[in-house]
Design an enzyme around this catalytic site. Structure first.
Site, PDB file in Angstrom:
ATOM      1  N   SER A 155       0.845  -1.198   0.000  1.00 15.21           N
ATOM      2  CA  SER A 155       0.000   0.000   0.000  1.00 15.21           C
ATOM      3  C   SER A 155       0.879   1.247   0.000  1.00 15.21           C
ATOM      4  CB  SER A 155      -0.878   0.015   1.254  1.00 15.21           C
ATOM      5  OG  SER A 155      -1.525   1.272   1.375  1.00 15.21           O
ATOM      6  N   TYR A 184      -1.613  -1.021  10.176  1.00 14.64           N
ATOM      7  CA  TYR A 184      -1.779  -1.319   8.744  1.00 14.64           C
ATOM      8  C   TYR A 184      -0.511  -0.963   7.971  1.00 14.64           C
ATOM      9  CZ  TYR A 184      -3.775  -1.196   4.017  1.00 14.64           C
ATOM     10  OH  TYR A 184      -4.024  -1.400   2.679  1.00 14.64           O
TER      11      TYR A 184
HETATM   12  P1  NAP Z   1     -11.421  -5.926   0.276  1.00 12.27           P
HETATM   13  O1  NAP Z   1     -12.479  -5.628  -0.727  1.00 12.27           O
HETATM   14  O2  NAP Z   1     -11.743  -5.829   1.735  1.00 12.27           O
HETATM   15  O3  NAP Z   1     -10.784  -7.354  -0.034  1.00 12.27           O
HETATM   16  C1  NAP Z   1      -9.936  -8.026   0.860  1.00 12.27           C
HETATM   17  C2  NAP Z   1     -10.391  -9.455   0.943  1.00 12.27           C
HETATM   18  O4  NAP Z   1      -9.516 -10.174   1.832  1.00 12.27           O
HETATM   19  C3  NAP Z   1     -11.808  -9.575   1.515  1.00 12.27           C
HETATM   20  O5  NAP Z   1     -12.589 -10.444   0.725  1.00 12.27           O
HETATM   21  C4  NAP Z   1     -11.561 -10.156   2.902  1.00 12.27           C
HETATM   22  O6  NAP Z   1     -12.635 -10.942   3.385  1.00 12.27           O
HETATM   23  C5  NAP Z   1     -10.335 -11.011   2.638  1.00 12.27           C
HETATM   24  N1  NAP Z   1      -9.691 -11.416   3.877  1.00 12.27           N
HETATM   25  C6  NAP Z   1      -9.588 -10.695   5.036  1.00 12.27           C
HETATM   26  N2  NAP Z   1      -8.981 -11.431   5.972  1.00 12.27           N
HETATM   27  C7  NAP Z   1      -8.704 -12.637   5.397  1.00 12.27           C
HETATM   28  C8  NAP Z   1      -8.110 -13.826   5.884  1.00 12.27           C
HETATM   29  N3  NAP Z   1      -7.667 -13.936   7.153  1.00 12.27           N
HETATM   30  N4  NAP Z   1      -7.997 -14.883   5.042  1.00 12.27           N
HETATM   31  C9  NAP Z   1      -8.452 -14.799   3.777  1.00 12.27           C
HETATM   32  N5  NAP Z   1      -9.031 -13.695   3.259  1.00 12.27           N
HETATM   33  C10 NAP Z   1      -9.152 -12.625   4.070  1.00 12.27           C
HETATM   34  O7  NAP Z   1     -10.180  -4.962   0.048  1.00 12.27           O
HETATM   35  P2  NAP Z   1      -9.459  -4.412  -1.257  1.00 12.27           P
HETATM   36  O8  NAP Z   1      -9.593  -2.949  -1.205  1.00 12.27           O
HETATM   37  O9  NAP Z   1      -9.842  -5.174  -2.469  1.00 12.27           O
HETATM   38  O10 NAP Z   1      -7.962  -4.727  -0.837  1.00 12.27           O
HETATM   39  C11 NAP Z   1      -7.211  -5.798  -1.344  1.00 12.27           C
HETATM   40  C12 NAP Z   1      -5.757  -5.605  -0.894  1.00 12.27           C
HETATM   41  O11 NAP Z   1      -5.291  -4.350  -1.414  1.00 12.27           O
HETATM   42  C13 NAP Z   1      -5.610  -5.518   0.628  1.00 12.27           C
HETATM   43  O12 NAP Z   1      -4.441  -6.193   1.005  1.00 12.27           O
HETATM   44  C14 NAP Z   1      -5.457  -4.034   0.890  1.00 12.27           C
HETATM   45  O13 NAP Z   1      -4.723  -3.763   2.035  1.00 12.27           O
HETATM   46  C15 NAP Z   1      -4.727  -3.590  -0.370  1.00 12.27           C
HETATM   47  N6  NAP Z   1      -4.891  -2.166  -0.665  1.00 12.27           N
HETATM   48  C16 NAP Z   1      -6.121  -1.614  -0.892  1.00 12.27           C
HETATM   49  C17 NAP Z   1      -6.228  -0.252  -1.167  1.00 12.27           C
HETATM   50  C18 NAP Z   1      -7.556   0.394  -1.418  1.00 12.27           C
HETATM   51  O14 NAP Z   1      -7.590   1.640  -1.511  1.00 12.27           O
HETATM   52  N7  NAP Z   1      -8.635  -0.331  -1.567  1.00 12.27           N
HETATM   53  C19 NAP Z   1      -5.083   0.543  -1.182  1.00 12.27           C
HETATM   54  C20 NAP Z   1      -3.850  -0.050  -0.940  1.00 12.27           C
HETATM   55  C21 NAP Z   1      -3.761  -1.398  -0.687  1.00 12.27           C
HETATM   56  P3  NAP Z   1     -13.788 -10.237   4.287  1.00 12.27           P
HETATM   57  O15 NAP Z   1     -14.370  -9.141   3.432  1.00 12.27           O
HETATM   58  O16 NAP Z   1     -14.728 -11.361   4.556  1.00 12.27           O
HETATM   59  O17 NAP Z   1     -13.090  -9.702   5.491  1.00 12.27           O
END
Ligand code: NAP
Length: 262
Positions: free
Chosen positions: A153, A168
């Site tokens: 991130s 985080y």
């Molecule tokens: P998201 O929609 O919340 O997707 C993350 C997924 O990971 C969710 O389906 C979540 O399940 C799952 N998860 C959580 N804990 C887990 C575990 N212990 N085992 C297996 N799966 C698990 O988030 P996203 O925005 O797509 O983010 C994806 C990645 O990108 C993350 O690592 C995040 O930190 C990174 N990121 C996102 C952004 C942003 O702006 N969106 C920016 C920088 C980095 P639940 O929903 O059931 O908890």
């Protein structure tokens, strides 16, 4: 003295990739799974919700004609990860890529964050990534070919993000260091390791989409003039995993629209 050469094995015609955290309906993992399947990859998707993963795998096979497998796994559970990766190895074509995308956020200020919250963030984001990658690397070594992509991130690079605070950001910074170390240590096995550091991407990670007000604030810091999409990230991941990504290792691709330039 001649330098050692570590030629990786040829890229298979039908490579497989494992994408963690892929079940979220509007998330980066799902978009990445779609992008890879569209480009001819077999895909394993894992997430907490096994039913949603199975449904997604069916959708990928139906739409793109590639093998796919969806499994319910908590990546912080070491044994569950080992069992899932063993199934993926047995049931899908040669595993070439792993995308460590599953993650949880922590918006709590440092002075207020509890030990429990801190541990949970590191259990999922750091230890989960370690467990998944360790299993995948054992397979990659057998084939002398592998690609690892950690989803970090911008928050890790700039000291907190739009939402993420110390737990985080610290966990996401760990992913950068881990990928760089894997790049050095695993190159001799034909394995590359890189990170993608997204800026603000419009997903549900903080419990809902970005509001218009929030977007307006973000836009002021975005040279490209728009908020990032899941497809922006998926494209970068596909590049790093694919045939053309073999000479990139230890790098971090900043998919952030210029919000953080360094
Ligand atoms: P998201 O929609 O919340 O997707 C993350 C997924 O990971 C969710 O389906 C979540 O399940 C799952 N998860 C959580 N804990 C887990 C575990 N212990 N085992 C297996 N799966 C698990 O988030 P996203 O925005 O797509 O983010 C994806 C990645 O990108 C993350 O690592 C995040 O930190 C990174 N990121 C996102 C952004 C942003 O702006 N969106 C920016 C920088 C980095 P639940 O929903 O059931 O908890």
């Amino acid at each position: 003295m001649a330098l050692p050469a570590y030629p990786a094995s040829p890229f298979p015609d039908l490579p497989a990739a494992l994408v963690t955290g892929a079940a979220s309906p509007r998330g980066i993992g799902r978009a990445t799974a779609h992008r890879l399947a569209r480009e001819g990859w077999a895909v394993a998707v894992v997430d907490l919700d096994g039913g949603a993963c199975a449904e997604l795998a069916g959708e990928l096979t139906e739409r793109y004609g590639v093998p796919a497998l969806g499994l319910g796994v908590d990546i912080s559970d070491e044994q569950a990860v080992a069992d899932a990766v063993a199934r993926i190895d047995a049931e899908l074509p040669q595993l070439v890529g792993v995308v460590n995308n599953a993650g949880i956020s922590s918006p709590t200020p440092f002075t207020e964050v509890s030990t429990e919250e801190w541990r949970r963030v590191f259990d999922v984001n750091v230890h989960g990534t370690f467990f998944v990658t360790r299993e995948a690397v054992a397979i990659f070594r057998r084939h002398s070919l592998g690609r690892i992509v950690n989803i970090s991130s911008a928050s890790a690079e700039r000291g907190g993000g739009v939402y993420g605070r110390a737990a985080y950001s610290g966990s996401k910074a760990a992913l950068l260091g881990m990928a760089k170390t894997w790049a050095r240590e695993l190159g001799e096995y034909g394995i590359t390791a890189n990170s993608v550091a997204p800026g603000s991407i419009d997903t549900d990670i903080m419990g809902g989409r970005l509001t218009d007000e929030r977007k307006q604030v973000l836009l002021q810091e975005l040279p490209v003039g728009r908020v990032g999409t899941v497809d922006d990230v998926a494209g970068a991941v596909h590049y790093l995993l694919g045939r053309d990504g073999g000479y990139l290792t230890g790098v971090t691709l900043d998919v952030n629209g210029g919000s953080h330039i360094h």
